[in-house]
Design an enzyme around this catalytic site. Sequence first.
Site, short mmCIF file in Angstrom:
data_model
loop_
_atom_site.label_atom_id
_atom_site.label_comp_id
_atom_site.label_asym_id
_atom_site.label_seq_id
_atom_site.Cartn_x
_atom_site.Cartn_y
_atom_site.Cartn_z
CG ASP A 137 -2.26 0.55 1.19
OD1 ASP A 137 -2.76 0.28 0.09
OD2 ASP A 137 -2.48 1.20 2.05
CG PHE A 161 11.48 -9.49 1.53
CD1 PHE A 161 11.67 -8.86 0.34
CD2 PHE A 161 9.99 -9.07 2.21
CE1 PHE A 161 10.81 -8.10 -0.43
CE2 PHE A 161 9.18 -8.38 1.60
CZ PHE A 161 9.60 -7.69 0.38
CG ASP A 171 7.74 10.80 12.60
OD1 ASP A 171 6.87 11.56 12.03
OD2 ASP A 171 7.81 10.91 13.80
CG HIS A 172 4.04 10.38 7.57
ND1 HIS A 172 3.68 9.31 8.70
CD2 HIS A 172 2.91 10.97 7.27
CE1 HIS A 172 2.36 9.64 8.96
NE2 HIS A 172 1.97 10.70 8.02
CG HIS A 206 3.60 10.62 13.79
ND1 HIS A 206 4.45 10.43 12.93
CD2 HIS A 206 2.49 9.95 13.24
CE1 HIS A 206 4.15 9.44 12.24
NE2 HIS A 206 3.24 9.08 12.46
CE LYS A 256 -5.44 4.83 13.86
NZ LYS A 256 -5.28 5.96 12.74
C1 BG6 Z 1 0.49 6.77 10.82
C2 BG6 Z 1 -0.22 6.02 11.74
O1 BG6 Z 1 1.84 6.77 11.10
O2 BG6 Z 1 0.35 8.14 10.87
C3 BG6 Z 1 -1.57 6.01 11.38
O3 BG6 Z 1 0.26 4.43 11.72
C4 BG6 Z 1 -2.09 7.45 11.32
O4 BG6 Z 1 -2.59 5.25 12.18
C5 BG6 Z 1 -1.27 8.17 10.34
O5 BG6 Z 1 -3.44 7.34 10.67
C6 BG6 Z 1 -1.87 9.58 10.44
O6 BG6 Z 1 -0.92 10.21 9.28
P1 BG6 Z 1 -1.34 11.59 8.71
O7 BG6 Z 1 -0.42 12.03 7.81
O8 BG6 Z 1 -2.82 11.20 7.94
O9 BG6 Z 1 -1.89 12.52 9.77
#
Ligand code: BG6
Length: 495
Positions: A19, A92, A184-185, A247, A347
């Site tokens: 995904d 892998f 850490d996006h 985050h 959530k």
């Molecule tokens: C992810 C979590 O790191 O961040 C998810 O595993 C969460 O559970 C998501 O929904 C939230 O990311 P964003 O960018 O939509 O705020």
Amino acid sequence: MEINVDLSCIMVIFGGTGDLTHRKLMSAIYNLAFQDMLPKNFAIVSIGRRIFTNDQYRNQIRESVGKYSRFAMEDEKWNKLRNKIYYLDFDFRDNDGYVTLKKLLDSLDNKYNTNGNRMYYLAVAPEYFEPIVEKLKFHSMNTHENSNRRIVIEKPFGRDLKSAMYLNEKIKSAFSEENIYRIDHYLGKEMIQNIMVIRFANVLFESLWNNKYIDNIQISSSERVGVETRGGYYESSGALKDMIQNHIFQLLSLVAMEPPISLHTEDIRDEKVKLFKSIEKVTPEYIMENMVRGQYGRGKIGSKEVLAYREENKVSPTSNIETFAAMKLYIQNYRWAGVPFYIRTGKRLASKSTEIVIQFKSAEKLLYFKEFDNLEPNLLVIRIQPQEGIFFQINGKKPGVESAIIPIQMNFCQNCPLENNSPEAYERLLFDVMKGDSTLFTRWDEVEYSWKFADTILEVWRNNHPNYPNYDSGSWGPKESDELLKRDGRFWWNV
Ligand code: BG6
């Protein structure tokens, strides 16, 4: 764009059919290509277990990019990228697969002039991190003279401190710290990068950024979605590990750290770590009193009836995993002593939003503060998403003859104009890996301190559970979350 470093590389994606690759990574690459930001000397090799030809795989990726990318699919742009995408299928853990991979990469180096540079991207379930790193090492693909070999690790980086340390040792035995990119996006989001600019490029804010002027800081990240298809993963995670340990801790560090001595990566990271070290230790009693957990029950999101967490796919009907967490923290240093930091995430809440609210103190009871006892506080809100921008609230005179004071709100939204289409977090992050800039990635000691903190809380939570479910889907979480602030004479700002 003129960049003075060698960006050339082959990006090797482990988890090419997953995904993350379909939704985020390939769209980010396409968006970079769209803006002519990809190096000329570039190729992608995706690895998955399912069997596809290059062409089949490329067609699937085209479809996903068409669906998820922020720029529309344009054949001219896509075709330039398309032929640089390759697909290999192997398990892998299978040595032969790495032999084939190595041969393919060597031949692509010749074709694309990529100089032996690699970006290994582990977009796989965490149990594969260790075997992949070991195999790369075993096949001598982890280092190479005169080429860069970088590895990007997706979250979760461990399940707790112990497993994170173990994983870190494994990765470090194959790659040096400067070549490890822990994702850490959130750090790739535009407004999170803007926090430092707002703080340190404005005399106005930084001079007030302390306990003399700030009453409290609230960091909230709420989602409307439930666990969706990720019940299996979430059952071993929960809100604290899923959102706060990574985050939200990153947000906290950027908002509260001291000014770094320079803008260099390590100087910024040093300040973040110092901030983590200054978080006041929490005792079991403190945790029970000042930290709230919740799990969603049934309810309505908009007009849609939704299931309770315990009814979700791959979730135990007696699960005690938290889908909501809120807490109050203090930072023990001269700047922040006495200022509460309230954190909240969950959530199935009423809206999707991530924002930081800085509430300023009231002045002495003089002049207008004496005459009007209901003056609103000054607020600075850094909006991270879905709106990106800054909201500022001050008091002003209500126009007219009566003498009244009203809050005036200034709202700057940088992504509201239709033409402003902010880059996705992954675009920035992938580009930074190509450049070799790890500022927006987490250093090991940041991960270590945040796990220490999370472990302390989980240890206490493990032994006693609230009566779940304790909040309705579509609400703002359990009532105890509001009570946490009410006790202090405050409330959550939903600005
Ligand atoms: C992810 C979590 O790191 O961040 C998810 O595993 C969460 O559970 C998501 O929904 C939230 O990311 P964003 O960018 O939509 O705020």
